[in-house]
Design a protein around this motif. Structure first.
Motif, short mmCIF file in Angstrom:
data_model
loop_
_atom_site.label_atom_id
_atom_site.label_comp_id
_atom_site.label_asym_id
_atom_site.label_seq_id
_atom_site.Cartn_x
_atom_site.Cartn_y
_atom_site.Cartn_z
N SER A 103 0.83 -1.21 0.00
CA SER A 103 0.00 0.00 0.00
C SER A 103 0.86 1.25 0.00
O SER A 103 0.56 2.24 -0.69
N ASP A 104 1.95 1.23 0.77
CA ASP A 104 2.86 2.38 0.81
C ASP A 104 3.57 2.56 -0.54
O ASP A 104 3.78 3.68 -1.00
N LEU A 105 3.94 1.45 -1.16
CA LEU A 105 4.56 1.53 -2.49
C LEU A 105 3.59 2.07 -3.52
O LEU A 105 3.97 2.85 -4.40
N LEU A 106 2.33 1.67 -3.40
CA LEU A 106 1.31 2.16 -4.34
C LEU A 106 1.10 3.67 -4.18
O LEU A 106 0.86 4.38 -5.17
N GLU A 107 1.19 4.18 -2.94
CA GLU A 107 1.08 5.63 -2.73
C GLU A 107 2.21 6.38 -3.43
O GLU A 107 2.00 7.47 -3.97
N ILE A 108 3.40 5.79 -3.43
CA ILE A 108 4.53 6.42 -4.15
C ILE A 108 4.23 6.45 -5.64
O ILE A 108 4.46 7.47 -6.32
N ALA A 109 3.69 5.35 -6.18
CA ALA A 109 3.35 5.30 -7.60
C ALA A 109 2.27 6.32 -7.95
O ALA A 109 2.34 7.00 -8.99
N GLU A 110 1.26 6.44 -7.07
CA GLU A 110 0.18 7.41 -7.30
C GLU A 110 0.72 8.84 -7.27
O GLU A 110 0.30 9.70 -8.05
N THR A 111 1.65 9.10 -6.38
CA THR A 111 2.25 10.45 -6.27
C THR A 111 3.06 10.77 -7.52
O THR A 111 3.05 11.90 -8.01
N ILE A 112 3.78 9.77 -8.05
CA ILE A 112 4.54 9.98 -9.29
C ILE A 112 3.59 10.34 -10.43
O ILE A 112 3.86 11.26 -11.21
N LEU A 148 5.62 -0.49 -10.34
CA LEU A 148 4.80 -0.61 -9.13
C LEU A 148 3.34 -0.88 -9.47
O LEU A 148 2.69 -1.73 -8.84
N LYS A 149 2.79 -0.15 -10.42
CA LYS A 149 1.38 -0.33 -10.76
C LYS A 149 1.13 -1.65 -11.48
O LYS A 149 0.02 -2.19 -11.43
N ASN A 150 2.15 -2.16 -12.16
CA ASN A 150 2.02 -3.47 -12.81
C ASN A 150 2.04 -4.59 -11.77
O ASN A 150 1.41 -5.63 -11.94
N GLY A 151 2.76 -4.35 -10.67
CA GLY A 151 2.93 -5.38 -9.65
C GLY A 151 1.96 -5.29 -8.50
O GLY A 151 1.82 -6.25 -7.73
N GLY A 156 -4.11 -2.66 -3.18
CA GLY A 156 -2.88 -2.89 -2.42
C GLY A 156 -2.39 -4.32 -2.47
O GLY A 156 -1.30 -4.63 -1.95
N ARG A 157 -3.15 -5.22 -3.07
CA ARG A 157 -2.73 -6.64 -3.18
C ARG A 157 -1.68 -6.77 -4.26
O ARG A 157 -1.77 -6.18 -5.33
N ILE A 158 -0.64 -7.59 -3.99
CA ILE A 158 0.39 -7.84 -4.98
C ILE A 158 -0.21 -8.69 -6.09
O ILE A 158 -0.82 -9.74 -5.83
N SER A 159 -0.05 -8.24 -7.30
CA SER A 159 -0.68 -8.90 -8.44
C SER A 159 0.05 -10.17 -8.85
O SER A 159 1.27 -10.30 -8.65
N ASP A 160 -0.70 -11.13 -9.44
CA ASP A 160 -0.09 -12.34 -9.98
C ASP A 160 0.87 -12.00 -11.12
O ASP A 160 1.79 -12.79 -11.43
N ARG A 161 0.66 -10.84 -11.75
CA ARG A 161 1.52 -10.42 -12.86
C ARG A 161 2.94 -10.09 -12.39
O ARG A 161 3.86 -10.02 -13.20
N ALA A 162 3.08 -9.86 -11.10
CA ALA A 162 4.38 -9.42 -10.58
C ALA A 162 5.46 -10.50 -10.74
O ALA A 162 6.63 -10.17 -10.94
N SER A 163 5.06 -11.77 -10.67
CA SER A 163 6.05 -12.86 -10.74
C SER A 163 5.35 -14.14 -11.16
O SER A 163 4.30 -14.49 -10.61
N GLN A 164 5.95 -14.87 -12.11
CA GLN A 164 5.39 -16.14 -12.55
C GLN A 164 5.44 -17.17 -11.42
O GLN A 164 4.51 -17.97 -11.24
N LYS A 165 6.51 -17.12 -10.64
CA LYS A 165 6.64 -18.04 -9.51
C LYS A 165 5.53 -17.80 -8.50
O LYS A 165 4.93 -18.76 -7.97
N LEU A 166 5.24 -16.51 -8.22
CA LEU A 166 4.17 -16.18 -7.29
C LEU A 166 2.83 -16.67 -7.82
O LEU A 166 2.00 -17.21 -7.06
#
Length: 803
Positions: A103-112, A148-151, A156-166
């Motif tokens: 969620s904190d990382l997403l706030e940074i992306a939104e601010t950018i 960040l927005k792709n992941g 605030g949930r980490i997306s499945d797109r972030a990693s194939q392993k995940l």
């Protein structure tokens, strides 16, 4: 020792300045300004803001406020800081190697993302050079935003797109949970008689079933809990425990993969921490500019002219704290006051009754000085002129101190002593504000001390304002031109103050008259009068009364003059419109007369041809010839004599000749001639106008004509067509003029001009600018009219391009 003493003086100076700012209730004003901020950190920036003491910083703040104010007025919607978050703390955590949540990382992306959008709106070096100067430092972090927005999903949930392993681990986890759900349902179906409730519970992330306590020994598994009554146990059956253990292990692997991604993204933030912090600071600076602008608009402020000179001109000023009380708490609307302080005035003595507004006026000027330093607009009806004042020292309020064993008088004197010491170490312009100077002690000693102090302040300070009840201070103006008197207006009918200031007039004593109105025994009042010096008091009061009456007369005359000017302008517009109509109508009549004359000439030509044919006829007699001669003479008289008369009665007008204006049917005098444009400037009463040769005639009906002049090779026109640089030669200042006056001055300049002409008209009410723009657009030799650059006057200056 000297260095320590100097350092001590600087500290006391700073402390005294801070104390003075506090007495002016600056913190209250900051709280009100902060309510106009868009974000929480924007509010904190306002509350933590320290007033600059350097002129260039204050000038930049004001320019930024003006630029963003003009921009938002011209936009279809308000400037939004939605999506801007307080990211500094999280960036600091990352810079130290820490890991922050999604969620904190997403706030940074939104601010950018928000910073990129704001940069598109605000960045314009031509229109907004000061705002753009710091906005250019915004680095486009779109790659970080994309990662960040792709992941991370919007929740605030980490997306499945972030990693194939995940994605694979999560799929496997879902499969095992599905298998466990089948086992749980199978257990329920096989043991319904022993189960208290078919609903599957959850204890510590493990599925449990409600089993009746008497059948607890029947089943193997883990008992996680029991009911309050003890009749039910919550069991995780053995067949499900093994599956749950595998699921727990899988969840740990998923969490590990998610943490790995969070750590990777946090390291990206760490590697860009400086530029991201700079982005956050730039956004806060832009928001602070917008906050100042919105607050300034809300209080009805005008951008001040801040100069390094001891001149104060505040017309119709209202205290911003009183504006807040009026708008937010439905208090009475504040009465506006005026401040007029010229460069020769050093001390202003404000006199008048208690509760009359003296202290409010004192604080009002102080808060206006602080607002000018802070880049804020000042609430006044005209563009305020105010000095840049880094040194403001205030003595207002009761300084009685029981702990320090100080009386009210002692407290005031101690602060005045500190102010005088601070003035000896000051740098830059200084203003001192003193409330009830010399009060709290014996009146005769207090008066003597107050006079001595004010004379000292006239030497060491640039401007001093002091409220007082002492009559002797009023007389200082008449023996020392550095002093000025101001009184609080008082209504003698209602015996109530009007809360306005009368400049140049000291306040009269109303103590006895008020006491009489209230009903004090007349005998007591007569005794009081006897204790006064009758002649001196009566003479002073009569002088003051005469001054007040004279001021009222001047005010009435000024109002009548303003009304007359307004009516004259209306009359001028009406006459101008009628003149244009008559001019157009005259052209139509001339055209009709020309056509009529042409028709008559053609008819006469035909008749002459016929007469000539008749003379050539061999049968024509002498009588016929005589009659034809008479008819030819008549034709000559009717159609040819007129042109001869015109030739003999025409004249070449000269400067100073009196002429008759056809459309107005009135006389005027020629004051200038433009031979190239073949036009005349004519003065008719108080009006001036430019006429062509067909618009007038001589007083006796003479027809004007231009002398044929030889071709002139040299030119006296000032040609700036190849230069777009503003100079004194291609600039004309018409500020303070009325529209028709400015037109005359500008039209005179046009006659010897070609290229861009900068016309400085100011902003004010906008009437002068609007009138000039309308007039300029009607001139066929003006190519275009546009606003000047911000560094050349902006909206207060128009550029007219002359063909």
């Amino acid at each position: 020792m000297k260095e320590k003493s100097h350092y001590k003086n600087l500290l006391s100076h700073k402390s005294l300045s801070e104390e003075s700012i506090g007495l002016l209730e600056w913190d209250t004003l900051k709280t009100q300004i902060a309510s106009f901020a868009s974000t929480k950190m924007g509010k904190n920036v306002v509350l933590q803001f320290e007033i600059p003491t350097e002129y260039e910083i204050s000038r930049r703040l004001l320019k930024e406020t003006i630029e963003i104010n003009e921009l938002e007025k011209n936009l279809d919607k308000s400037i939004s800081f939605s999506g801007v978050f307080d990211i500094c703390k999280n960036i600091e955590i990352c810079s130290k190697g820490g890991v922050i949540n999604s969620s904190d990382l997403l706030e940074i992306a939104e601010t950018i993302s928000a910073s990129r959008n704001l940069k598109k709106i605000l960045l314009d070096f031509e229109q907004r050079p000061f705002i753009s100067a710091f906005l250019k430092g915004l680095i486009d972090h779109n790659q970080i935003e994309k990662i960040l927005k792709n992941g991370i999903e919007s929740n605030g949930r980490i997306s499945d797109r972030a990693s194939q392993k995940l994605a694979n681990l999560r799929q496997e986890l879902l499969s095992k949970k599905s298998e466990r759900r089948v086992l749980v349902n199978k257990f329920i179906q096989n043991n319904l008689p022993y189960i208290q409730d078919t609903i599957v519970g959850d204890r510590y992330g493990r599925p449990v079933l409600a089993i009746k306590v008497q059948y607890a020994e029947k089943f193997k598994g883990i008992i996680h809990d029991s009911s309050a009554s003890g009749n039910t146990i919550y069991l995780e059956p053995e067949s499900i425990v093994l599956k749950g253990n595998k699921i727990a292990s899988m969840e740990a692997r998923v969490a590990g993969e998610e943490f790995k991604l969070l750590k990777e993204w946090s390291h990206i933030i760490r590697d860009n921490n400086q530029s991201l912090l700079e982005m956050s600071n730039i956004l806060l600076r832009a928001e602070f500019s917008l906050t100042r602008s919105r607050y300034s608009n809300w209080i009805g402020g005008n951008a001040p002219i801040v100069e390094n000179s001891p001149i104060v001109s505040l017309m119709g000023f209202s205290h911003p704290l009183l504006i807040w009380e009026n708008k937010k708490k439905q208090a009475a609307k504040p009465v506006s006051i005026d401040f007029h302080i010229d460069r020769n005035t050093k001390v202003v003595a404000i006199t008048g009754p208690n509760t009359g507004g003296k202290t409010v006026a004192l604080k009002g000027l102080g808060i206006a000085l602080l607002m000018a330093r802070s880049g804020l607009f000042i609430p006044s009806i005209q563009k305020p002129i105010i000095p840049f004042c880094p040194n403001i020292f205030v003595d207002i309020g009761d300084d009685q101190s029981l702990e320090g064993n100080l009386s009210t008088f002692s407290g005031h004197i101690l602060r005045i002593k500190n102010i005088l010491e601070a003035l000896n170490n000051k740098k830059g312009f200084s203003v001192v504000l003193l409330d009830e100077i010399g009060s709290g002690t014996d009146p005769s000693e207090g008066t003597a001390l107050a006079i001595a102090l004010l004379k000292e302040f006239a030497i060491v300070s640039d401007i001093t304002l002091a409220t007082t009840h002492y009559g002797d201070i009023k007389a200082l103006k008449y023996s020392d031109n550095r002093f000025e008197n101001v009184s609080v207006a008082f209504d003698e009918e209602s015996f109530k103050p009007k809360y306005t200031l009368n400049w140049g007039i000291p306040g009269r004593s109303n103590a006895l008259s008020i006491s009489k109105r209230i009903g004090i025994n007349e005998k007591i009042l007569n005794n009081a009068s006897n204790y006064l010096k009758p002649k001196e008091v009566e003479n002073i009061n009569n002088i003051i009364k005469g001054l007040e009456e004279e001021r009222l007369k001047q005010q009435k005359s000024a109002e009548e003059a303003a009304e007359l000017i307004a009516r004259t302008e209306i009359l001028h517009d009406e006459i101008k419109n009628k003149y244009e109509f008559q001019k157009l109508n005259a052209l139509k009549i001339q055209e009709a007369e020309k056509q009529k004359l042409s028709k008559h000439i053609k008819e006469a030509q035909k008749e002459v041809i016929n007469l000539i044919k008749k003379l050539k006829d061999q049968n024509a007699t002498g009588e016929d010839a005589r009659l034809i001669g008479i008819r030819l003479k008549e034709i000559e008289t009717d159609h040819l004599t007129q042109s001869n008369v015109e030739r003999t009665t025409s004249w070449s007008p000269k400067i100073g000749d009196f002429i008759k204006i056809k459309s107005l049917n009135s006389s005027g005098q020629i004051i200038d001639i433009d031979e190239k444009a073949k036009s005349y400037e004519v003065k008719c009463g108080s009006f001036r106008s430019t006429l062509s040769i067909n618009d007038f005639e001589g007083l006796n009906g003479e027809k004007p004509k231009f002398k044929d002049s030889q071709i002139q090779i040299s030119s006296v026109r000032e040609d700036f067509s190849f230069s777009k640089i503003r100079t004194s030669k291609n600039t004309i200042d018409v500020r303070g003029m009325r529209v028709h006056e400015a037109e005359i001055i500008i039209e005179e300049k046009f006659k010897k001009f070609h290229g861009p002409l900068w016309i400085v008209h100011g902003i004010g009410t906008g009437k002068l600018k609007k009138g000039l723009r309308l007039w300029l657009s009607s001139l066929n030799y003006v190519d275009k009219v546009e606003d000047a650059e911000n560094n050349e006057g902006g909206a207060g200056c128009s550029i007219a391009w002359i063909k």
